[in-house]
Design an enzyme around this catalytic site. Structure first.
Site, PDB file in Angstrom:
ATOM      1  N   ARG A  19       0.833  -1.200   0.000  1.00 37.11           N
ATOM      2  CA  ARG A  19       0.000   0.000   0.000  1.00 37.11           C
ATOM      3  C   ARG A  19       0.876   1.262   0.000  1.00 37.11           C
ATOM      4  O   ARG A  19       0.571   2.244  -0.674  1.00 37.11           O
ATOM      5  CB  ARG A  19      -0.909  -0.016   1.237  1.00 37.11           C
ATOM      6  CG  ARG A  19      -1.845   1.154   1.289  1.00 37.11           C
ATOM      7  CD  ARG A  19      -3.040   0.853   2.189  1.00 37.11           C
ATOM      8  NE  ARG A  19      -3.970   1.950   2.136  1.00 37.11           N
ATOM      9  CZ  ARG A  19      -4.125   2.834   3.112  1.00 37.11           C
ATOM     10  NH1 ARG A  19      -3.414   2.713   4.227  1.00 37.11           N
ATOM     11  NH2 ARG A  19      -4.977   3.811   2.984  1.00 37.11           N
ATOM     12  N   HIS A  70       0.794   4.217  -2.810  1.00 31.51           N
ATOM     13  CA  HIS A  70       0.628   5.639  -2.483  1.00 31.51           C
ATOM     14  C   HIS A  70       1.858   6.453  -2.905  1.00 31.51           C
ATOM     15  O   HIS A  70       1.739   7.629  -3.238  1.00 31.51           O
ATOM     16  CB  HIS A  70       0.349   5.821  -0.985  1.00 31.51           C
ATOM     17  CG  HIS A  70      -1.043   5.461  -0.590  1.00 31.51           C
ATOM     18  ND1 HIS A  70      -1.688   6.005   0.501  1.00 31.51           N
ATOM     19  CD2 HIS A  70      -1.947   4.614  -1.144  1.00 31.51           C
ATOM     20  CE1 HIS A  70      -2.916   5.502   0.590  1.00 31.51           C
ATOM     21  NE2 HIS A  70      -3.087   4.655  -0.382  1.00 31.51           N
ATOM     22  N   ASN A 108      -3.306   9.331   3.580  1.00 28.99           N
ATOM     23  CA  ASN A 108      -2.390   8.381   4.232  1.00 28.99           C
ATOM     24  C   ASN A 108      -3.191   7.242   4.857  1.00 28.99           C
ATOM     25  O   ASN A 108      -2.716   6.140   4.971  1.00 28.99           O
ATOM     26  CB  ASN A 108      -1.492   9.062   5.267  1.00 28.99           C
ATOM     27  CG  ASN A 108      -2.218   9.526   6.515  1.00 28.99           C
ATOM     28  OD1 ASN A 108      -3.182   8.939   6.966  1.00 28.99           O
ATOM     29  ND2 ASN A 108      -1.726  10.603   7.105  1.00 28.99           N
ATOM     30  N   HIS A 136      -6.490  -5.915  -2.119  1.00 30.38           N
ATOM     31  CA  HIS A 136      -7.355  -5.961  -0.929  1.00 30.38           C
ATOM     32  C   HIS A 136      -7.728  -7.402  -0.574  1.00 30.38           C
ATOM     33  O   HIS A 136      -8.651  -7.626   0.197  1.00 30.38           O
ATOM     34  CB  HIS A 136      -8.611  -5.091  -1.148  1.00 30.38           C
ATOM     35  CG  HIS A 136      -8.307  -3.620  -1.185  1.00 30.38           C
ATOM     36  ND1 HIS A 136      -9.233  -2.671  -1.530  1.00 30.38           N
ATOM     37  CD2 HIS A 136      -7.162  -2.934  -0.922  1.00 30.38           C
ATOM     38  CE1 HIS A 136      -8.680  -1.458  -1.480  1.00 30.38           C
ATOM     39  NE2 HIS A 136      -7.413  -1.595  -1.115  1.00 30.38           N
TER      40      HIS A 136
HETATM   41  C1  HEM Z   1      -8.757   1.291  -6.167  1.00 26.33           C
HETATM   42  C2  HEM Z   1      -8.644   2.274  -5.315  1.00 26.33           C
HETATM   43  C3  HEM Z   1      -8.274   2.052  -3.884  1.00 26.33           C
HETATM   44  C4  HEM Z   1      -8.902   2.569  -2.812  1.00 26.33           C
HETATM   45  C5  HEM Z   1     -10.099   3.499  -2.826  1.00 26.33           C
HETATM   46  C6  HEM Z   1      -8.248   2.053  -1.643  1.00 26.33           C
HETATM   47  C7  HEM Z   1      -8.603   2.365  -0.359  1.00 26.33           C
HETATM   48  C8  HEM Z   1      -8.114   1.741   0.757  1.00 26.33           C
HETATM   49  C9  HEM Z   1      -8.543   1.993   2.103  1.00 26.33           C
HETATM   50  C10 HEM Z   1      -9.582   3.021   2.521  1.00 26.33           C
HETATM   51  C11 HEM Z   1      -7.869   1.156   2.914  1.00 26.33           C
HETATM   52  C12 HEM Z   1      -7.975   1.059   4.426  1.00 26.33           C
HETATM   53  C13 HEM Z   1      -7.010   2.033   5.047  1.00 26.33           C
HETATM   54  C14 HEM Z   1      -7.195   2.200   6.527  1.00 26.33           C
HETATM   55  O1  HEM Z   1      -8.146   1.708   7.103  1.00 26.33           O
HETATM   56  O2  HEM Z   1      -6.366   2.868   7.147  1.00 26.33           O
HETATM   57  C15 HEM Z   1      -6.990   0.379   2.085  1.00 26.33           C
HETATM   58  C16 HEM Z   1      -6.139  -0.586   2.549  1.00 26.33           C
HETATM   59  C17 HEM Z   1      -5.276  -1.279   1.750  1.00 26.33           C
HETATM   60  N1  HEM Z   1      -5.030  -1.053   0.404  1.00 26.33           N
HETATM   61 FE1  HEM Z   1      -6.158   0.039  -0.819  1.00 26.33          FE
HETATM   62  N2  HEM Z   1      -7.239   1.233  -2.029  1.00 26.33           N
HETATM   63  C18 HEM Z   1      -7.199   1.213  -3.387  1.00 26.33           C
HETATM   64  C19 HEM Z   1      -6.277   0.557  -4.177  1.00 26.33           C
HETATM   65  C20 HEM Z   1      -5.228  -0.170  -3.688  1.00 26.33           C
HETATM   66  C21 HEM Z   1      -4.121  -0.646  -4.479  1.00 26.33           C
HETATM   67  C22 HEM Z   1      -3.927  -0.357  -5.959  1.00 26.33           C
HETATM   68  C23 HEM Z   1      -3.313  -1.345  -3.639  1.00 26.33           C
HETATM   69  C24 HEM Z   1      -2.019  -2.041  -3.934  1.00 26.33           C
HETATM   70  C25 HEM Z   1      -1.678  -2.497  -5.119  1.00 26.33           C
HETATM   71  C26 HEM Z   1      -3.935  -1.319  -2.341  1.00 26.33           C
HETATM   72  C27 HEM Z   1      -3.489  -1.979  -1.231  1.00 26.33           C
HETATM   73  C28 HEM Z   1      -4.075  -1.916   0.007  1.00 26.33           C
HETATM   74  C29 HEM Z   1      -3.724  -2.797   1.097  1.00 26.33           C
HETATM   75  C30 HEM Z   1      -2.775  -3.964   1.018  1.00 26.33           C
HETATM   76  C31 HEM Z   1      -4.458  -2.374   2.207  1.00 26.33           C
HETATM   77  C32 HEM Z   1      -4.371  -2.897   3.648  1.00 26.33           C
HETATM   78  C33 HEM Z   1      -3.295  -2.116   4.357  1.00 26.33           C
HETATM   79  C34 HEM Z   1      -3.036  -2.530   5.785  1.00 26.33           C
HETATM   80  O3  HEM Z   1      -3.519  -3.543   6.258  1.00 26.33           O
HETATM   81  O4  HEM Z   1      -2.298  -1.775   6.462  1.00 26.33           O
HETATM   82  N3  HEM Z   1      -5.077  -0.575  -2.401  1.00 26.33           N
HETATM   83  N4  HEM Z   1      -7.152   0.751   0.767  1.00 26.33           N
HETATM   84  C1  NAG Z   2      -2.589  11.069   8.434  1.00 26.94           C
HETATM   85  O1  NAG Z   2      -3.178  12.310   8.122  1.00 26.94           O
HETATM   86  C2  NAG Z   2      -3.889  12.905   9.179  1.00 26.94           C
HETATM   87  C3  NAG Z   2      -4.481  14.187   8.645  1.00 26.94           C
HETATM   88  O2  NAG Z   2      -5.441  13.887   7.709  1.00 26.94           O
HETATM   89  C4  NAG Z   2      -2.959  13.165  10.356  1.00 26.94           C
HETATM   90  O3  NAG Z   2      -3.696  13.700  11.431  1.00 26.94           O
HETATM   91  C5  NAG Z   2      -2.301  11.860  10.785  1.00 26.94           C
HETATM   92  O4  NAG Z   2      -1.335  12.103  11.760  1.00 26.94           O
HETATM   93  C6  NAG Z   2      -1.619  11.201   9.588  1.00 26.94           C
HETATM   94  N1  NAG Z   2      -1.130   9.885   9.957  1.00 26.94           N
HETATM   95  C7  NAG Z   2       0.153   9.556   9.889  1.00 26.94           C
HETATM   96  C8  NAG Z   2       0.479   8.171  10.258  1.00 26.94           C
HETATM   97  O5  NAG Z   2       1.023  10.321   9.541  1.00 26.94           O
END
Ligand code: HEM
Ligand code: NAG
Ligand code: NAG
Ligand code: NAG
Length: 318
Positions: free
Chosen positions: A59, A63, A91, A188
């Site tokens: 991820r 990003h 983030n 995901h």
């Molecule tokens: C298609 C658009 C995408 C959206 C809207 C999206 C959004 C998100 C969100 C909201 C989360 C949860 C973050 C959190 O709760 O802090 C997440 C987690 C994650 N995303 Fe995506 N994502 C997208 C595409 C991708 C892509 C392209 C990858 C990698 C190739 C990816 C890999 C991951 C992984 C592995 C997690 C879990 C991270 C963890 O457990 O720390 N995502 N994503």
């Molecule tokens: C992610 O962004 C928020 C602001 O949107 C900030 O408050 C937070 O500290 C940031 N998290 C990290 C891990 O840097």
């Protein structure tokens, strides 16, 4: 004579230019031949204590690449005029920065000043996907690190509340097509999401109709109204830590966690529906596309040649 010389110079410059612009899996063959095993050694050890490590680092790579290309800019912290990308809303709790520092230290010990932080993210992603049961691929290398961050451009990263049209657009802006969107969303298949990124789908009176009713009940219990918005849930309820194609069978069963997951299958007429079906029916097809799409993602505007630098510390410019 002088025209021959001019031609030779032109040809040399042409090849110079080409070799500068291209990434290659053998980029470090003579300068740091053991780089893959060094990265592997660190992440395999770290993954023993953190089943989520692969999810975190892939991820982070995503990003990084979506903000001005794969240039390690996400790793820069606030210092010396750098406005860190890490503090911006998208983030959404990217984690794993400490492990990146550990990898960098291990690599610097063997090959000081050679391997970029941007390449470390690409290599670690591949190694950890494979470790979780996913595909393997040859990681193109040779990226250099940025000397700037671009906090404003984190708006290029899709949010989990996008419409289908906006989601597609954010990918096509990076020259990633529908197959790339579906394949990369397959990441995901592991990792977690906080309640706040899908709780809008759980509304008491108006829940998302594309959410399976049993799964809806489960999620309402996990994320009660007024509860902790940061509570973590598995993105793939079937096999939470494995890299497999269950993400796609989940979508067929209305068990996509994020709205942006489920719309890939539930948007009628969208070209992504057939791609989800293809990946649900064949893990091999998914793995094959995923590897190709990861290479495309990793090729997003890298700094090469004499652009950028090889950071000594991933958190700071030299
Ligand atoms: C298609 C658009 C995408 C959206 C809207 C999206 C959004 C998100 C969100 C909201 C989360 C949860 C973050 C959190 O709760 O802090 C997440 C987690 C994650 N995303 Fe995506 N994502 C997208 C595409 C991708 C892509 C392209 C990858 C990698 C190739 C990816 C890999 C991951 C992984 C592995 C997690 C879990 C991270 C963890 O457990 O720390 N995502 N994503
Ligand atoms: C992610 O962004 C928020 C602001 O949107 C900030 O408050 C937070 O500290 C940031 N998290 C990290 C891990 O840097
Ligand atoms: C390469 O790195 C691995 C892991 O750190 C180590 O076990 C191996 O001995 C190294 N090989 C060489 C040739 O340095
Ligand atoms: C879709 O994109 C448009 C234009 O950037 C923006 O105004 C709108 O808020 C976006 N919609 C969602 C749901 O993010």
């Amino acid at each position: 004579m002088s025209s021959v010389l001019a031609t030779v110079i032109c040809v040399v410059m042409l090849f110079w230019g080409i070799s500068d612009a291209q990434l290659s899996p053998t980029f470090y063959a003579s300068t740091c031949p053991n780089v893959s095993s060094i990265v592997r050694g660190v992440v395999e050890q770290a993954a023993r204590n953190d089943v989520r490590l692969g999810a975190k680092l892939i991820r982070m790579h995503f990003h990084d690449c979506f903000v001005d290309g794969c240039d390690g800019s996400i790793l820069l912290v606030d210092a010396n005029g750098i406005n860190s990308e890490q503090d911006e809303a998208p983030n959404q709790s990217v984690e794993g920065y400490g492990v990146v520092d550990d990898i960098k230290t291990a690599v610097e010990n063997v090959c000081p000043g050679i391997v970029s932080c941007a390449d470390i993210l690409a290599l670690a992603s591949e190694i950890l996907v494979t470790l979780a049961g996913g595909p393997t691929w040859q990681v193109p290398l040779g990226r250099r690190d940025s000397t700037t961050a671009n906090a404003a451009r984190t708006s290029d990263i899709p949010s989990p509340f996008e419409t289908f049209g906006n989601l597609s657009l954010k990918f096509s802006n990076k020259e990633l097509d529908s197959t790339d969107l579906v394949a990369l969303s397959g990441a995901h298949t592991f990792g977690r999401s906080q309640c706040q990124f899908f709780s809008q789908r759980l509304d008491d009176t108006n829940p998302d109709p594309t959410l399976d009713t049993t799964y809806l009940q489960t999620l309402r219990q996990a994320c009660p109204q007024g509860g902790n918005p940061s509570r973590l849930n598995n993105l793939d309820p079937t096999t939470p830590d494995d890299f497999d194609n269950n993400y796609f069978t989940n979508l067929q069963n209305n068990r996509g966690l994020l709205q942006t997951d489920q719309i890939l299958f539930s948007t009628s007429g969208a070209d992504t529906v057939a791609i989800v079906t293809r990946f649900a029916n064949s893990q091999a097809a998914f793995f094959d596309s995923f590897a190709q799409s990861m290479i495309k993602l990793g090729n997003l505007s890298p700094l090469t040649g004499s652009n950028g630098e090889i950071r000594a510390d991933c958190k700071r410019v030299n």
